[in-house]
Structure formats: C-alpha cells, structure tokens
Design a protein around this motif. Structure first.
Motif, PDB file in Angstrom:
ATOM      1  N   ASP A   1     121.560  17.120 115.662  1.00 39.06           N
ATOM      2  CA  ASP A   1     121.673  15.924 115.038  1.00 39.06           C
ATOM      3  C   ASP A   1     120.214  15.239 114.719  1.00 39.06           C
ATOM      4  OD1 ASP A   1     124.490  15.934 114.437  1.00 39.06           O
ATOM      5  OD2 ASP A   1     124.703  14.426 115.894  1.00 39.06           O
ATOM      6  N   VAL A   2     119.261  15.557 115.630  1.00 45.51           N
ATOM      7  CA  VAL A   2     117.865  14.855 115.713  1.00 45.51           C
ATOM      8  C   VAL A   2     117.112  15.935 114.597  1.00 45.51           C
ATOM      9  CG1 VAL A   2     118.151  13.923 117.945  1.00 45.51           C
ATOM     10  CG2 VAL A   2     117.048  16.111 117.666  1.00 45.51           C
TER      11      VAL A   2
ATOM     12  N   VAL B   1     116.184  25.492 125.583  1.00 55.55           N
ATOM     13  CA  VAL B   1     117.333  24.956 124.583  1.00 55.55           C
ATOM     14  C   VAL B   1     117.648  25.886 123.489  1.00 55.55           C
ATOM     15  CG1 VAL B   1     118.093  23.068 123.024  1.00 55.55           C
ATOM     16  CG2 VAL B   1     116.326  22.512 125.060  1.00 55.55           C
ATOM     17  N   ASP B   2     118.706  26.298 123.146  1.00 55.05           N
ATOM     18  CA  ASP B   2     118.933  27.738 122.286  1.00 55.05           C
ATOM     19  C   ASP B   2     118.575  26.748 120.712  1.00 55.05           C
ATOM     20  OD1 ASP B   2     119.995  29.350 123.477  1.00 55.05           O
ATOM     21  OD2 ASP B   2     121.915  28.380 123.889  1.00 55.05           O
ATOM     22  N   PRO B   3     117.887  27.234 120.115  1.00 54.28           N
ATOM     23  CA  PRO B   3     117.377  26.939 118.641  1.00 54.28           C
ATOM     24  C   PRO B   3     118.668  26.683 118.164  1.00 54.28           C
ATOM     25  CG  PRO B   3     116.072  28.784 119.179  1.00 54.28           C
ATOM     26  CD  PRO B   3     117.328  28.684 119.912  1.00 54.28           C
ATOM     27  N   VAL B   4     118.503  25.965 116.966  1.00 52.98           N
ATOM     28  CA  VAL B   4     119.562  25.190 116.088  1.00 52.98           C
ATOM     29  C   VAL B   4     118.893  25.305 114.504  1.00 52.98           C
ATOM     30  CG1 VAL B   4     121.065  23.386 115.281  1.00 52.98           C
ATOM     31  CG2 VAL B   4     120.816  24.105 117.613  1.00 52.98           C
ATOM     32  N   ASP B   5     119.603  25.827 113.640  1.00 54.44           N
ATOM     33  CA  ASP B   5     119.252  25.786 112.042  1.00 54.44           C
ATOM     34  C   ASP B   5     119.287  24.335 111.869  1.00 54.44           C
ATOM     35  OD1 ASP B   5     118.949  28.426 112.117  1.00 54.44           O
ATOM     36  OD2 ASP B   5     121.022  28.761 111.026  1.00 54.44           O
ATOM     37  N   GLY B   6     118.088  23.952 111.288  1.00 55.67           N
ATOM     38  CA  GLY B   6     117.987  22.696 110.590  1.00 55.67           C
ATOM     39  C   GLY B   6     117.281  21.506 111.498  1.00 55.67           C
TER      40      GLY B   6
END
Length: 139
Positions: free
Chosen positions: A75-76, A88-93
């Motif tokens: 969300d951030v 921390v696993d990367p997250v798209d967006g």
C-alpha cells in the motif's frame, strides 16, 4: 490528492527504522504518512536511539517494535530498508530503497557518539526523501 506514504524497515524495528520514522514525522509533519516495522521485531526501542533523537526534538520513547505487514508493503509509495540485514520481498508498484547507513562501530565508535552519527546520517537521507516525496506528489 492523497498523501505520500513511506515504510521504514530494519530487522528489530528498535533503532534505525524507528529513528527514520521519527525524523520523517518531524520534517514532513502531516504531509507524509509514516510507518516503521521490523522483519524480526525486538521488544523495545533502543534507548540510545531514543536519547539521540530527544537531542534534536524527536520523541520515539512511546513507540514499540512492530512486525512488517505485507499489505502495508503493497500500500505504501516507498519502502526504505535500513542497513544490510533486513530483507523485504519486492512488490510491483512500490518503490524500494536500501539505505546502507554508516556504522561507526566498525571504526570503534560506540555509545551515544555512535548513535549521534547514525542519527545524522539517517536525518540527511530523510530530508532528501521528504523533499522528493513533496515534489512528486505536487504534480
């Protein structure tokens, strides 16, 4: 227009990530949503971290370490990982930054002197990020 948001992460969420969050709240006020968390949270905020921040008008003594929330990571706007140990696993967006903060203990500097140097390094980085967030969210 929504406020930009940032999550500061370290392993224990008792030192560097709490310092960064406290400094960002001071610099950005209500203009930025600020969170901090740990990958393996400890039991309390580091006393020397808190003491070094009190010297610059930031009080984190009431904070408690929190476990990172995967939904919050999604969300951030920005996730900032402080130091070399947290992952921390990367997250798209979601934008990820790693701040390889100085470590004065490698030069034999300990105690409150060490924490002041760490604080000042983090403060400089927080000021840069706050300026970036203000610029990118004004458009």
């Amino acid at each position: 227009m929504s406020r930009p948001s940032v999550l500061f992460v370290c392993v224990k969420n008792g030192g560097k990530s709490q310092m960064a969050a406290g400094l960002m709240r001071k610099v950005a006020g209500d203009a930025v949503e600020v969170y901090s968390a740990g990958t393996k949270p400890g039991n309390s905020v580091n006393a020397l971290s808190a003491e070094s921040l009190l010297e610059v008008g930031v009080d984190i003594t009431g904070e408690t370490p929190k476990l990172i929330d995967p939904q919050l990571v999604r969300d951030v706007d920005v996730v900032v990982i402080l130091g070399r140990e947290a992952y921390v696993d990367p997250v798209d967006g979601t934008r990820f930054e790693n701040w390889d903060t100085i470590e004065p203990s490698e030069r034999g500097i300990d105690g409150i002197e060490r924490m002041r140097l760490v604080r000042d390094d983090i403060a400089a980085r927080v000021n840069q990020l706050a300026a970036q967030l203000r610029t990118t969210h004004q458009s």
